[in-house]
Design a protein around this motif. Sequence first.
Motif, PDB file in Angstrom:
ATOM      1  N   LEU A 135      65.566  -2.829  54.034  1.00  0.00           N
ATOM      2  CA  LEU A 135      64.789  -3.716  53.158  1.00  0.00           C
ATOM      3  C   LEU A 135      64.254  -4.938  53.915  1.00  0.00           C
ATOM      4  N   LEU A 155      61.742  -5.542  43.953  1.00  0.00           N
ATOM      5  CA  LEU A 155      62.206  -4.198  44.289  1.00  0.00           C
ATOM      6  C   LEU A 155      61.834  -3.311  43.108  1.00  0.00           C
ATOM      7  N   ASP A 158      63.977  -1.585  40.165  1.00  0.00           N
ATOM      8  CA  ASP A 158      64.533  -2.364  39.056  1.00  0.00           C
ATOM      9  C   ASP A 158      63.434  -2.740  38.079  1.00  0.00           C
ATOM     10  N   TYR A 196      75.768  -3.801  45.865  1.00  0.00           N
ATOM     11  CA  TYR A 196      74.835  -4.926  45.829  1.00  0.00           C
ATOM     12  C   TYR A 196      75.066  -5.936  46.955  1.00  0.00           C
ATOM     13  N   GLY A 197      74.119  -6.880  47.069  1.00  0.00           N
ATOM     14  CA  GLY A 197      74.379  -8.106  47.797  1.00  0.00           C
ATOM     15  C   GLY A 197      75.142  -9.030  46.849  1.00  0.00           C
ATOM     16  N   GLU A 216      76.169  -8.428  52.092  1.00  0.00           N
ATOM     17  CA  GLU A 216      75.522  -7.203  51.609  1.00  0.00           C
ATOM     18  C   GLU A 216      76.557  -6.096  51.459  1.00  0.00           C
ATOM     19  N   LYS A 217      76.629  -5.532  50.281  1.00  0.00           N
ATOM     20  CA  LYS A 217      77.487  -4.383  49.962  1.00  0.00           C
ATOM     21  C   LYS A 217      78.930  -4.546  50.454  1.00  0.00           C
ATOM     22  N   ILE A 229      73.011  -9.687  43.584  1.00  0.00           N
ATOM     23  CA  ILE A 229      71.568  -9.854  43.764  1.00  0.00           C
ATOM     24  C   ILE A 229      70.866  -8.687  43.073  1.00  0.00           C
ATOM     25  N   MET A 230      69.903  -9.003  42.214  1.00  0.00           N
ATOM     26  CA  MET A 230      69.077  -7.962  41.613  1.00  0.00           C
ATOM     27  C   MET A 230      67.689  -8.030  42.275  1.00  0.00           C
ATOM     28  N   GLY A 231      66.811  -7.092  41.935  1.00  0.00           N
ATOM     29  CA  GLY A 231      65.622  -6.926  42.775  1.00  0.00           C
ATOM     30  C   GLY A 231      64.485  -7.908  42.614  1.00  0.00           C
ATOM     31  N   TYR A 233      63.109 -11.855  44.139  1.00  0.00           N
ATOM     32  CA  TYR A 233      63.343 -13.009  45.009  1.00  0.00           C
ATOM     33  C   TYR A 233      62.068 -13.860  45.060  1.00  0.00           C
ATOM     34  N   GLN A 255      68.969  -5.988  56.927  1.00  0.00           N
ATOM     35  CA  GLN A 255      69.164  -6.329  55.513  1.00  0.00           C
ATOM     36  C   GLN A 255      68.546  -7.689  55.191  1.00  0.00           C
ATOM     37  N   THR A 257      69.517  -9.555  52.786  1.00  0.00           N
ATOM     38  CA  THR A 257      70.657 -10.440  52.500  1.00  0.00           C
ATOM     39  C   THR A 257      71.141 -11.131  53.780  1.00  0.00           C
ATOM     40  N   ARG A 278      68.076  -5.334  32.667  1.00  0.00           N
ATOM     41  CA  ARG A 278      67.705  -4.645  33.910  1.00  0.00           C
ATOM     42  C   ARG A 278      68.055  -3.160  33.823  1.00  0.00           C
TER      43      ARG A 278
HETATM   44  C1  G1P Z   1      69.042  -3.899  47.606  1.00  0.00           C
HETATM   45  C2  G1P Z   1      69.556  -5.190  48.260  1.00  0.00           C
HETATM   46  C3  G1P Z   1      70.824  -5.659  47.555  1.00  0.00           C
HETATM   47  C4  G1P Z   1      70.561  -5.803  46.068  1.00  0.00           C
HETATM   48  C5  G1P Z   1      70.011  -4.489  45.487  1.00  0.00           C
HETATM   49  C6  G1P Z   1      69.580  -4.673  44.032  1.00  0.00           C
HETATM   50  O1  G1P Z   1      69.950  -2.860  47.886  1.00  0.00           O
HETATM   51  O2  G1P Z   1      69.799  -4.965  49.637  1.00  0.00           O
HETATM   52  O3  G1P Z   1      71.238  -6.900  48.081  1.00  0.00           O
HETATM   53  O4  G1P Z   1      71.750  -6.183  45.406  1.00  0.00           O
HETATM   54  O5  G1P Z   1      68.858  -4.039  46.213  1.00  0.00           O
HETATM   55  O6  G1P Z   1      69.150  -3.482  43.455  1.00  0.00           O
HETATM   56  P1  G1P Z   1      69.570  -1.301  47.699  1.00  0.00           P
HETATM   57  O7  G1P Z   1      69.754  -0.996  46.237  1.00  0.00           O
HETATM   58  O8  G1P Z   1      68.149  -1.155  48.140  1.00  0.00           O
HETATM   59  O9  G1P Z   1      70.537  -0.566  48.559  1.00  0.00           O
END
Ligand code: G1P
Length: 316
Positions: A135, A155, A158, A196-197, A216-217, A229-231, A233, A255, A257, A278
Motif C-alpha cells: 500500500l 482504500l 472499504d 489492521y494497522g 501494522e498488523k 486504521i480504516m481505509g 486518510y 506499508q 502505516t 463500514r
Molecule cells: C490496509 C492498511 C491497514 C488498514 C487496512 C484497513 O491493510 O495497511 O493499516 O488497517 O487497510 O482496511 P490491507 O487490508 O490492505 O491489508
Amino acid sequence: MVVNDAVRAAEPRAAGKPARVVGGEGHDVRKAVFPAAGLGTRMLPATKAMPKEMLNVVDRPLIQYGVEEAVASGLSQIILVTAAGKSAMEDHFDTPAALVRLLQKKGDTKTLAAMHAIDTMAQVAAVRQREAHGLGHAVLMARPLVGDEPFCVFLPDDIIDNPEDACMAQLLRVYERYRCPVIAVERAPREDVSKYGILAVQQVEPRLYRVEDMVEKPSVAEAPSDLAIMGRYVLTPDVFDALDRTPPGAGGKIQLTDALRLLLETTPIYAYEYVGRRYDCGSKLGYLQATVELALQRPDLAHDFRGALEDALRRA
Ligand code: G1P
C-alpha cells in the motif's frame, strides 16, 4: 520507482459539479488517491479477470462509492493507482463516443444523462503500480500527480456509508483545524487486530485522538489498543519522503502505516473515530452485507427487496 512514463492522465473533463457537498466545504484539499492495483485474491474467482474495485454493489461498482464519497467531501481530482489488466476502472469514468451516439440516436436522454453524470463527477487520472510492493508503495506511485499539496487516500475495498456526513468530510474538518495528517479509525474486536494497522493514542476530545505510535498488523498480544486504521486518510506531501525511506514491513511490503510512523517523529498525526457504517467489501461476508444493507436503503428497491429477503429467510 516513479513511473512518470506510465502516467496516463485522462483528458480534463468538464469541471464536474459535485451534486452535494456535505460538510467538507472549508478545506483546500482537492486530490483523492485510490490505491487499486491489488489482485483481489480474497474474492476469487469473481476477480480472476475483473478488477475487484469493479465488483457491483447494488447497481454501481465498488470504486464509484469511494469516488462519490470524495466528491461529497469537496474533492475534485481522482488519482487511480492501477495495474495491468485493471483499465476497466478508467473506462468506467469515461463514456465512449460510440455509446453516446447510440443513446442520442435512440433519444434515450435519461440514460445519457446518467452516464454523463459519472464521467463528469470528477476529473480522473490514472498511474500504474507495476509491482505489488504494498500500500505504501502504491501511494508513492501517485507522487507525480499529487505534487506538493495535501491529499486524501481512499482504500476502495472499504465502503463507509454516511449519507448525511461523508467519512472523508469528517476527517477533512479535523485537517482544517490542525493542518496535520488525519487517519480514520474504528474500534476492532480484539481477535481481529492483526488484520489492521493499530494505534497507540492519547484522547484529545470525544472521537479525536493524537497518535503516539502505530503498528501494522500486530499480534493480539502486541496490539497497543483496539483502535484500527480504516481505509481513509488525509495526508500531507511530506509522507512521500517518509515512504521513500520506509523499508519493507509486514508481509514484506512497503506499508503506509510504517511511513506514517516515521513521519510521527517530526509531525503530529491525528486519528478520528468517524461516524458511519463500514463494509469490508474485500471479504465475501462484508460484500454481501454491503449489498443487502445498501439495497435496503434505496427508495427504488427497499420495499420489494425487503419482501424478497423475508421470503428468502423463511425458506432458508
Ligand atoms: C490496509 C492498511 C491497514 C488498514 C487496512 C484497513 O491493510 O495497511 O493499516 O488497517 O487497510 O482496511 P490491507 O487490508 O490492505 O491489508
